[in-house]
Motif scaffolding. Structure first.
Motif, PDB file in Angstrom:
ATOM      1  N   ALA A   5       0.855   5.727   4.368  1.00  0.00           N
ATOM      2  CA  ALA A   5       0.249   5.925   3.048  1.00  0.00           C
ATOM      3  C   ALA A   5       0.223   7.417   2.787  1.00  0.00           C
ATOM      4  CB  ALA A   5      -1.161   5.342   3.000  1.00  0.00           C
ATOM      5  N   SER A  19      -1.373  12.116  -2.711  1.00  0.00           N
ATOM      6  CA  SER A  19      -0.715  12.226  -4.009  1.00  0.00           C
ATOM      7  C   SER A  19       0.177  13.458  -4.120  1.00  0.00           C
ATOM      8  CB  SER A  19      -1.753  12.233  -5.132  1.00  0.00           C
ATOM      9  OG  SER A  19      -2.647  13.322  -4.988  1.00  0.00           O
ATOM     10  N   THR A  65       2.389   1.785  -3.474  1.00  0.00           N
ATOM     11  CA  THR A  65       1.349   2.227  -4.400  1.00  0.00           C
ATOM     12  C   THR A  65       1.080   3.713  -4.240  1.00  0.00           C
ATOM     13  OG1 THR A  65       0.306   0.035  -4.414  1.00  0.00           O
ATOM     14  CG2 THR A  65      -1.056   1.900  -5.099  1.00  0.00           C
ATOM     15  N   SER A  66       1.027   4.180  -2.994  1.00  0.00           N
ATOM     16  CA  SER A  66       0.768   5.608  -2.755  1.00  0.00           C
ATOM     17  C   SER A  66       1.923   6.471  -3.232  1.00  0.00           C
ATOM     18  CB  SER A  66       0.494   5.852  -1.265  1.00  0.00           C
ATOM     19  OG  SER A  66       1.661   5.756  -0.471  1.00  0.00           O
ATOM     20  N   SER A 105       2.244   9.535  -6.724  1.00  0.00           N
ATOM     21  CA  SER A 105       2.562  10.920  -6.385  1.00  0.00           C
ATOM     22  C   SER A 105       2.551  11.812  -7.617  1.00  0.00           C
ATOM     23  CB  SER A 105       3.945  11.007  -5.723  1.00  0.00           C
ATOM     24  OG  SER A 105       3.949  10.346  -4.470  1.00  0.00           O
ATOM     25  N   ARG A 118       0.827  -1.207   0.000  1.00  0.00           N
ATOM     26  CA  ARG A 118       0.000   0.000   0.000  1.00  0.00           C
ATOM     27  C   ARG A 118       0.862   1.258   0.000  1.00  0.00           C
ATOM     28  NH1 ARG A 118      -4.136   1.473   4.855  1.00  0.00           N
ATOM     29  NH2 ARG A 118      -2.151   1.648   5.966  1.00  0.00           N
ATOM     30  N   CYS A 119       1.939   1.239   0.762  1.00  0.00           N
ATOM     31  CA  CYS A 119       2.829   2.394   0.824  1.00  0.00           C
ATOM     32  C   CYS A 119       3.448   2.681  -0.539  1.00  0.00           C
ATOM     33  CB  CYS A 119       3.915   2.152   1.866  1.00  0.00           C
ATOM     34  SG  CYS A 119       5.112   3.495   2.036  1.00  0.00           S
TER      35      CYS A 119
END
Length: 318
Positions: free
Chosen positions: A104, A107, A22-23, A27, A19-20
């Motif tokens: 997380a 963007s 992916t976030s 960006s 998840r990290c």
């Protein structure tokens, strides 16, 4: 020129790490970054997951779990930090970010934090507002140094009784408005954005700390060298907290060991004998209570008099 080198130290948090990452790769902003995951000998296949699902990510797979400072230093060295004195600054990324895998990012978070550092040229380090899963503020995200007085107020409970008091509430700066930018002593290593010149001047993380306290020590060395540290609430980052360490009895013991290291490194030489005795007695008492509870519960993680490590001193890297 690379604007940002991101180092994520992972231990056994594969799903959070996914998840990290992916976030991060979602960006937005006009900046160049590179990302390195250092895996501290995880048994859950985290490193394989990164290679398979995020092939653009560097992976350093340590064969040993050497702790938070050790693992992050592996990542920082991969980007050229910590090399011989006199290394040209332009060969290094402008900034380095220590980031926990149980975070997380929004963007626009990285772009906003980089802009903040650019606007504050004397900022050696900065961190955002960290919020827990329930939406509450992670008190660890802005802190004072644990001087003997501040540590004493914490240990005898005055910081909890009077959280809004500007003296007794200094441990987690609970008297400050969480919505205002503030110059602080330290931010937490879960998200710690650091200027390359500050790293060049003070060096890498101190590997005498296994986990807990190394971010405080790093910030202390930066401020002693004339740099400033800022809390920037314009950026909010989700932080699960203790994703890897919550089931580790060693994690709790290391908190008190780190307290001793930090105190002896920075304060013992200038502390009066009576206060030195109180501080050491407090640390040893809390550590002893924790050890007794762990023995009574068969070595498991316990709550109670010693409790979980106080906010501001947790890690997922070990």
């Amino acid at each position: 020129m690379l604007d940002l080198a991101i180092v994520i130290l992972n231990f056994n948090t594969c799903d959070y790490l996914r998840r990290c990452l992916t976030s991060i790769y979602a960006s937005r902003g006009d900046f160049a970054f590179d990302l390195c995951v250092v895996d501290n000998a995880s048994p859950d296949g985290s490193a394989d997951m990164v290679r398979a699902e995020f092939p653009q990510t560097r992976v350093i797979q340590s064969q040993v779990n050497g702790g938070f400072a050790y693992g992050n230093n592996l990542g920082l060295r991969a980007y050229g930090f910590g090399q011989e004195a006199g290394q040209p600054a332009e060969t290094l990324p402008r900034y380095a970010l220590l980031l926990n895998p149980d975070t997380a990012l929004p963007s626009d978070g990285l772009a906003m934090m980089l802009a903040f550092m650019d606007e504050h040229p004397r900022a050696g380090a900065a961190g955002p507002r960290l919020v827990l899963e329930d939406g509450s503020l992670d008190l660890a995200c802005r802190r004072s140094f644990p001087t003997p007085q501040v540590a004493l107020y914490r240990m005898i409970g005055l910081s909890k009784l009077f959280p809004r008091h500007p003296v007794f509430g200094r441990y987690n700066l609970t008297y400050l408005d969480p919505n205002q930018v503030a110059e602080v002593d330290s931010v937490v290593g879960a998200f710690m954005l650091v200027r390359r010149e500050a790293i060049q001047q003070v060096g890498l993380l101190d590997e005498d700390f296994f986990m807990y306290g190394e971010d405080l020590d790093w910030a202390y060395r930066m401020t002693q060298a004339g740099w400033k540290v800022y809390y920037n609430p314009a950026v909010t980052v989700l932080h699960v907290k203790r994703a890897a360490s919550r089931h580790s009895p060693r994690a709790q013991r290391e908190f008190y060991r780190s307290m001793r290291i930090f105190y002896h490194k920075h304060y013992a030489h200038s502390t009066s004998p009576w206060l030195h005795w109180l501080v050491m007695a407090g640390i040893n008492l809390r550590a002893g209570l924790l050890r007794s509870q762990q023995l009574l519960t068969g070595g498991g993680v316990v709550k109670g008099a010693a409790g979980y490590p106080p906010s501001g001193v947790r890690r997922t890297g070990g």
